[in-house]
Design a protein around this motif. Structure first.
Motif, PDB file in Angstrom:
ATOM      1  N   GLU A 164       3.541  -5.888 -55.799  1.00  0.00           N
ATOM      2  CA  GLU A 164       4.452  -6.226 -56.887  1.00  0.00           C
ATOM      3  C   GLU A 164       3.883  -5.715 -58.199  1.00  0.00           C
ATOM      4  O   GLU A 164       2.687  -5.442 -58.309  1.00  0.00           O
ATOM      5  CB  GLU A 164       4.746  -7.719 -56.942  1.00  0.00           C
ATOM      6  CG  GLU A 164       3.578  -8.594 -57.337  1.00  0.00           C
ATOM      7  CD  GLU A 164       3.986 -10.063 -57.377  1.00  0.00           C
ATOM      8  OE1 GLU A 164       4.945 -10.399 -58.098  1.00  0.00           O
ATOM      9  OE2 GLU A 164       3.339 -10.872 -56.685  1.00  0.00           O
ATOM     10  N   PHE A 272      10.707  -5.519 -66.541  1.00  0.00           N
ATOM     11  CA  PHE A 272      11.115  -5.437 -65.136  1.00  0.00           C
ATOM     12  C   PHE A 272      10.032  -6.041 -64.255  1.00  0.00           C
ATOM     13  O   PHE A 272       8.840  -5.891 -64.535  1.00  0.00           O
ATOM     14  CB  PHE A 272      11.301  -3.966 -64.699  1.00  0.00           C
ATOM     15  CG  PHE A 272      12.704  -3.425 -64.891  1.00  0.00           C
ATOM     16  CD1 PHE A 272      13.260  -3.338 -66.159  1.00  0.00           C
ATOM     17  CD2 PHE A 272      13.441  -2.970 -63.809  1.00  0.00           C
ATOM     18  CE1 PHE A 272      14.538  -2.820 -66.349  1.00  0.00           C
ATOM     19  CE2 PHE A 272      14.721  -2.444 -63.981  1.00  0.00           C
ATOM     20  CZ  PHE A 272      15.274  -2.367 -65.249  1.00  0.00           C
ATOM     21  N   TYR A 274       8.990  -5.927 -60.105  1.00  0.00           N
ATOM     22  CA  TYR A 274       9.293  -5.149 -58.903  1.00  0.00           C
ATOM     23  C   TYR A 274       8.556  -5.730 -57.697  1.00  0.00           C
ATOM     24  O   TYR A 274       7.391  -6.124 -57.807  1.00  0.00           O
ATOM     25  CB  TYR A 274       8.798  -3.702 -59.015  1.00  0.00           C
ATOM     26  CG  TYR A 274       9.082  -3.017 -60.320  1.00  0.00           C
ATOM     27  CD1 TYR A 274      10.119  -2.081 -60.421  1.00  0.00           C
ATOM     28  CD2 TYR A 274       8.296  -3.274 -61.451  1.00  0.00           C
ATOM     29  CE1 TYR A 274      10.357  -1.431 -61.623  1.00  0.00           C
ATOM     30  CE2 TYR A 274       8.552  -2.629 -62.642  1.00  0.00           C
ATOM     31  CZ  TYR A 274       9.580  -1.713 -62.733  1.00  0.00           C
ATOM     32  OH  TYR A 274       9.824  -1.068 -63.912  1.00  0.00           O
ATOM     33  N   TYR A 276       7.778  -4.030 -53.955  1.00  0.00           N
ATOM     34  CA  TYR A 276       7.967  -2.758 -53.249  1.00  0.00           C
ATOM     35  C   TYR A 276       7.271  -2.737 -51.900  1.00  0.00           C
ATOM     36  O   TYR A 276       6.266  -3.416 -51.683  1.00  0.00           O
ATOM     37  CB  TYR A 276       7.495  -1.571 -54.111  1.00  0.00           C
ATOM     38  CG  TYR A 276       6.034  -1.603 -54.503  1.00  0.00           C
ATOM     39  CD1 TYR A 276       5.645  -2.152 -55.718  1.00  0.00           C
ATOM     40  CD2 TYR A 276       5.044  -1.069 -53.667  1.00  0.00           C
ATOM     41  CE1 TYR A 276       4.312  -2.182 -56.091  1.00  0.00           C
ATOM     42  CE2 TYR A 276       3.706  -1.093 -54.034  1.00  0.00           C
ATOM     43  CZ  TYR A 276       3.339  -1.653 -55.240  1.00  0.00           C
ATOM     44  OH  TYR A 276       2.025  -1.683 -55.610  1.00  0.00           O
ATOM     45  N   VAL A 291      12.510  -0.887 -52.800  1.00  0.00           N
ATOM     46  CA  VAL A 291      12.112  -1.546 -54.043  1.00  0.00           C
ATOM     47  C   VAL A 291      13.199  -2.527 -54.456  1.00  0.00           C
ATOM     48  O   VAL A 291      14.397  -2.270 -54.264  1.00  0.00           O
ATOM     49  CB  VAL A 291      11.821  -0.524 -55.166  1.00  0.00           C
ATOM     50  CG1 VAL A 291      13.075   0.231 -55.574  1.00  0.00           C
ATOM     51  CG2 VAL A 291      11.188  -1.200 -56.386  1.00  0.00           C
ATOM     52  N   ASP A 292      12.761  -3.644 -54.954  1.00  0.00           N
ATOM     53  CA  ASP A 292      13.685  -4.658 -55.439  1.00  0.00           C
ATOM     54  C   ASP A 292      13.266  -4.957 -56.871  1.00  0.00           C
ATOM     55  O   ASP A 292      12.172  -5.445 -57.114  1.00  0.00           O
ATOM     56  CB  ASP A 292      13.561  -5.910 -54.550  1.00  0.00           C
ATOM     57  CG  ASP A 292      14.606  -6.945 -54.898  1.00  0.00           C
ATOM     58  OD1 ASP A 292      15.393  -6.729 -55.853  1.00  0.00           O
ATOM     59  OD2 ASP A 292      14.630  -7.996 -54.228  1.00  0.00           O
ATOM     60  N   MET A 293      14.126  -4.576 -57.821  1.00  0.00           N
ATOM     61  CA  MET A 293      13.758  -4.766 -59.222  1.00  0.00           C
ATOM     62  C   MET A 293      14.661  -5.832 -59.845  1.00  0.00           C
ATOM     63  O   MET A 293      15.836  -5.904 -59.528  1.00  0.00           O
ATOM     64  CB  MET A 293      13.963  -3.500 -60.052  1.00  0.00           C
ATOM     65  CG  MET A 293      13.959  -2.194 -59.317  1.00  0.00           C
ATOM     66  SD  MET A 293      14.099  -0.842 -60.518  1.00  0.00           S
ATOM     67  CE  MET A 293      14.955   0.363 -59.526  1.00  0.00           C
ATOM     68  N   PHE A 315      14.357   5.894 -60.065  1.00  0.00           N
ATOM     69  CA  PHE A 315      13.257   5.451 -59.203  1.00  0.00           C
ATOM     70  C   PHE A 315      12.660   6.647 -58.464  1.00  0.00           C
ATOM     71  O   PHE A 315      11.470   6.692 -58.170  1.00  0.00           O
ATOM     72  CB  PHE A 315      13.757   4.388 -58.213  1.00  0.00           C
ATOM     73  CG  PHE A 315      12.727   3.967 -57.206  1.00  0.00           C
ATOM     74  CD1 PHE A 315      11.610   3.228 -57.600  1.00  0.00           C
ATOM     75  CD2 PHE A 315      12.847   4.324 -55.867  1.00  0.00           C
ATOM     76  CE1 PHE A 315      10.641   2.855 -56.680  1.00  0.00           C
ATOM     77  CE2 PHE A 315      11.879   3.947 -54.943  1.00  0.00           C
ATOM     78  CZ  PHE A 315      10.779   3.218 -55.343  1.00  0.00           C
ATOM     79  N   ALA A 328      18.615  -3.539 -57.630  1.00  0.00           N
ATOM     80  CA  ALA A 328      18.344  -3.927 -59.007  1.00  0.00           C
ATOM     81  C   ALA A 328      19.276  -5.060 -59.405  1.00  0.00           C
ATOM     82  O   ALA A 328      20.459  -5.050 -59.055  1.00  0.00           O
ATOM     83  CB  ALA A 328      18.534  -2.748 -59.953  1.00  0.00           C
ATOM     84  N   GLN A 348      11.671   2.489 -66.700  1.00  0.00           N
ATOM     85  CA  GLN A 348      11.395   1.339 -65.843  1.00  0.00           C
ATOM     86  C   GLN A 348      11.602   1.681 -64.365  1.00  0.00           C
ATOM     87  O   GLN A 348      10.920   1.150 -63.491  1.00  0.00           O
ATOM     88  CB  GLN A 348      12.283   0.154 -66.235  1.00  0.00           C
ATOM     89  CG  GLN A 348      11.959  -0.432 -67.614  1.00  0.00           C
ATOM     90  CD  GLN A 348      12.867   0.082 -68.715  1.00  0.00           C
ATOM     91  OE1 GLN A 348      13.163   1.274 -68.767  1.00  0.00           O
ATOM     92  NE2 GLN A 348      13.313  -0.796 -69.593  1.00  0.00           N
ATOM     93  N   ALA A 352       7.773   2.660 -61.336  1.00  0.00           N
ATOM     94  CA  ALA A 352       7.507   1.946 -60.082  1.00  0.00           C
ATOM     95  C   ALA A 352       7.049   2.922 -58.998  1.00  0.00           C
ATOM     96  O   ALA A 352       6.064   2.669 -58.292  1.00  0.00           O
ATOM     97  CB  ALA A 352       8.753   1.178 -59.639  1.00  0.00           C
TER      98      ALA A 352
END
Ligand code: MTE
Ligand code: LUZ
Ligand code: MOS
Length: 765
Positions: A164, A272, A274, A276, A291-293, A315, A328, A348, A352
């Motif tokens: 993260e 942000f 993240y 990942y 990835v989850d932002m 990204f 996102a 942003q 990542a």
């Protein structure tokens, strides 16, 4: 040719002499009053009444207006319209405006604004994006872009990395704060002179707030002392509040925010968070990326949707990702409503994947540059982005190769390893990071612009275009385009203030498209005048209109040379129209927000930077020793301005990733609301050795003179500073432990990472 020359900024002399007129410098009209805003003290609370007795009784106060006094709609938000001008029964962050007080002087208005008494009925507040995610509290529905089967590919991958990351927000810190000066005109007319990147939006907001039509309202902006995205939508509050007061009182009202109020009230770059999970093979090639932002949107949507979309679409940065799953969400928090800031989510998104690549390199014991190169988009294959746009103009391979060589990257890598081996406390770090940035508004219809070019009878030229000048040099570039088209001296051309009564329905000067769009629109207008002049010249002096040439202030017609003003004079007497409008809409763009696929960008701008730092691992202090940048401005319209933009963006981005920290207390109050507590870079933070060069290129897209945009993409270049710091921290151990470094990498954060690496190294041994 006027295009491509390294001309100084059209207002350079005025800037340094202190003679450039900003909104607060405009001579005040007789009877001008001054306003200040009353702000919420609570992050989330209901209230029924505001006791304004003391405010009204305060020295010099003329009037106070709250939500109930607004003649039209109580809204100043873009797109979603969920931003009240004045809170009405509910406050959603500390600093939210409750009312405007108007007094005889600026100081009296500010003094009075603090005297209101509000009975708050407090509600629980959400103060971080992670908390918003946990509560599934979003300002907009979450978005997802997927290609292939990232989960399956992740499970099959020979190596996996998960983690993260937290990347902080950033205050725009324009030197000129938010300001609006509203002057009532006859018949319900309203003139608003203000500092804004988006005069048309200001016009709409003021018209709605006053219950009028757009044709009642004129918005004018000669220049801003910086905008950086912070005046794309959020100048609206100040315009609306001053206009409401001016409309009610029938007196001119100026509303100028002082720095603390500006920082407390307005939104910033989104921070942000993240999560990942990435799979890769033995060589370091990424085979799966998830990835989850979640961003900190603040209490309302503002531009958070398009910002998140740009994060999703960046990204990938310069890398081909076969199987990806990008999510996102815009976390609803009880803080300022975050907004545009140079890069607009792009930085942003891209940081990542760079963080992940940095992890992979250390896990494999390889140089991060080699992992980066291995994953670059191909030229003819592996060239489709996750959102379906083909990368047709990929120059990242040659651009990075050139910088790698000119910066002596490999030799310096060796020298740094030697230095670190003999230096227990001071550690050096090095990183070279690439950038690819999509150019166009990702909201397709915004990609349009208009211009108006007047050639006066004396041969002087006045240009008005829909873009706004914020220091980035758009006027200089547009003047160059017009001078080029008419073949006249640069000195013949002048640009007037942006004015909604001259060019209608403009888009914000944003998404780095200002010169691209308005340069084309002005070119279109100038071309029409030139064509008319050519036709006239051929009729009068013989020869074909197509053979008439305009260059060096001279018109070449049928073997004759006529001075430009002379031909203009002749054309006027022959009743030829010597002014024209112009228009441009970027071709080839489309976007499907549901599937998050399409062709959102007109082209990509590229760049790379290499940074070398030294970190004191006992204190966390550090210094950028040397930075080298290569940026692809295509066939640059003005290399001097472009290099200035690259330098400025680099240092601004470095501030974002290192020293600029936004900090809210437990009650949700932003405590870093002044330069005393919020540290932007100073001249002493700039590297002594700073080499910025433009990459020799020509845009494959038919952009204005084949140039490329420069405003935002270089903000991603100082990723190299952040990863050089991380590289130095890793040298505290044996360079195999990934330092858990979040941004901003403040001294405190660096020290934490140093301790974490030391602890892990000790554990291993
Ligand atoms: N440069 C200066 N000096 N001041 C600014 O406010 N804003 C940046 C960039 N460069 C800014 C700047 C941002 S956020 C954008 S989108 C672009 O300029 C907008 O201008 P352009 O499209 O004409 O490049
Ligand atoms: N999209 C974008 C936008 O890419 N950049 C912007 O500045 C913007 N502003 C408003 C809406 N979409
Ligand atoms: Mo720039 S963030 O697009 O104003």
């Amino acid at each position: 040719t006027a295009v491509g020359l390294p001309r100084k900024h059209e207002s350079a002399e005025l800037h340094v002499l202190g003679q450039a007129t900003y909104t607060d410098d405009i001579l005040e009209v007789q009877g001008t009053l001054h306003a200040a805003l009353g702000l919420s003290a609570k992050a989330h609370a209901k209230f029924s009444t505001i006791d304004l007795t003391a405010v009204r009784a305060s020295r010099g106060v003329v009037a106070v207006y709250t939500a109930g006094d607004i003649p039209g709609t109580n809204d100043c938000g873009p797109i979603i319209h969920d931003d009240p001008i004045f809170a009405d029964g509910l406050v959603q962050y500390v600093g939210q405006p409750l009312f405007v007080v108007v007094a005889d002087t600026h100081d009296n208005a500010r003094r009075a604004a603090r005297l209101a008494k509000v009975d708050y009925d407090e509600l629980p507040a959400v103060l971080t994006p992670q908390a918003a995610r946990a509560a599934q509290s979003y300002v907009l529905p979450p978005m997802k872009l997927a290609r292939g089967d990232a989960q399956a590919a992740f499970e099959r991958a020979p190596h996996r990395v998960q983690g993260e990351l937290h990347v902080g927000g950033q205050e725009q810190f324009y030197l000129e704060g938010q300001i609006a000066y509203a002057i009532p005109k006859e018949g319900s007319g309203m003139l608003v002179q203000c500092s804004t990147q988006h005069p048309s939006e200001m016009q709409h907001v003021v018209a709605h707030a006053l219950g009028l039509h757009s044709h009642h309202v004129t918005v004018e902006c000669r220049r801003m002392g910086g905008g950086f995205g912070g005046k794309e939508s959020q100048s609206a509050l100040w315009c609306a509040a001053s206009a409401i007061a001016a409309h009610k009182l029938k007196r001119p009202v100026k509303l100028r925010a002082d720095r603390d109020d500006d920082m407390l009230v307005t939104g910033k770059r989104h921070c942000f968070h993240y999560l990942y999970e990435v799979g890769y093979d033995d060589s370091g090639k990424i085979v799966a990326a998830k990835v989850d932002m979640v961003s900190r949107a603040g209490y309302s949507a503002d531009l958070s949707g398009p910002v998140a979309t740009r994060a999703v679409c960046h990204f990938d940065n310069t890398y081909y990702l076969s199987d990806v799953d990008i999510r996102a969400a815009c976390g609803k928090t009880n803080t300022q409503s975050n907004t545009a800031f140079r890069g607009f989510g792009g930085p942003q998104g891209a940081i990542a994947i760079e963080y992940v690549i940095d992890d992979i390199a250390r896990n494999l014991g390889k140089d991060a540059l080699d992992i980066r190169k291995l994953n670059f988009y191909g030229k003819t294959d592996h060239n489709v982005t996750p959102y379906g746009q083909i990368v047709v103009d990929n120059v990242i391979h040659e651009l990075v190769a050139q910088l790698e060589e000119s910066s002596e990257y490999r030799a310096r890598r060796t020298a740094i390893a030697q230095f670190n081996a003999g230096s227990p406390v001071l550690k050096k770090g090095l990183a070279l990071t690439p950038v690819k940035f999509g150019i166009a508004f990702n909201v397709t219809h915004l990609n349009q612009a208009g211009a108006l070019v007047h050639v006066y009878v004396d041969g002087s030229v006045l240009v008005n275009h829909g873009g706004t000048e914020m220091g980035q040099g758009i006027n200089t570039k547009v003047m160059q385009c017009v001078a080029h088209e008419l073949g006249v001296d640069f000195a013949r051309v002048r640009v007037s203030a942006t004015d909604t009564s001259k060019v209608a329905n403009t888009s914000a000067t944003a998404a780095s498209t200002g010169a691209d769009l308005n340069g084309k629109a002005a070119q279109d207008a100038a071309r029409q005048i030139r064509d008319r002049l050519a036709a006239f010249a051929a009729t009068k002096h013989g020869g074909a209109a197509a053979d008439v040439r305009f260059a060096d202030d001279i018109v070449y017609v049928n073997g004759m040379e006529i001075d430009f003003p002379q031909l203009v004079q002749q054309a006027y007497l022959a009743r030829v129209q010597l002014w024209s409008d112009g228009f441009y809409a970027t071709p080839g763009l489309h976007w499907d927000p549901k599937t998050m696929t399409g062709n959102p960008f007109s082209y990509f701008a590229y760049g790379a930077a290499v940074s070398e730092v030294v970190v004191d691992t006992l204190t966390g202090e550090w210094k950028l020793l040397r930075a080298g940048v290569l940026y692809d401005a295509g066939n640059s319209l003005n290399p001097a301005i472009d290099i200035g933009q690259v330098e400025g963006a680099f240092i601004q981005g470095m501030g974002w990733l290192t020293t600029e920290e936004l900090w809210w207390n437990a009650g949700g109050k932003l405590m870093t609301h002044a330069p005393s507590t919020y540290k932007i870079p100073a001249i002493s933070d700039c590297p002594e050795d700073f080499r910025v060069q433009l990459f020799k290129n020509r845009n494959v897209a038919d952009s204005i003179h084949r140039s490329k945009a420069v405003g935002e993409p270089p903000l991603l270049l100082p990723f190299s500073v952040f990863f050089a710091i991380r590289d130095a921290v890793a040298a505290v151990g044996d360079n195999t432990v990934n330092p858990p470094l979040n941004a901003p990498a403040t001294c405190e954060e660096i020290l934490k990472a140093v301790c974490a690496v030391q602890a892990q190294a000790a554990h291993k041994a």
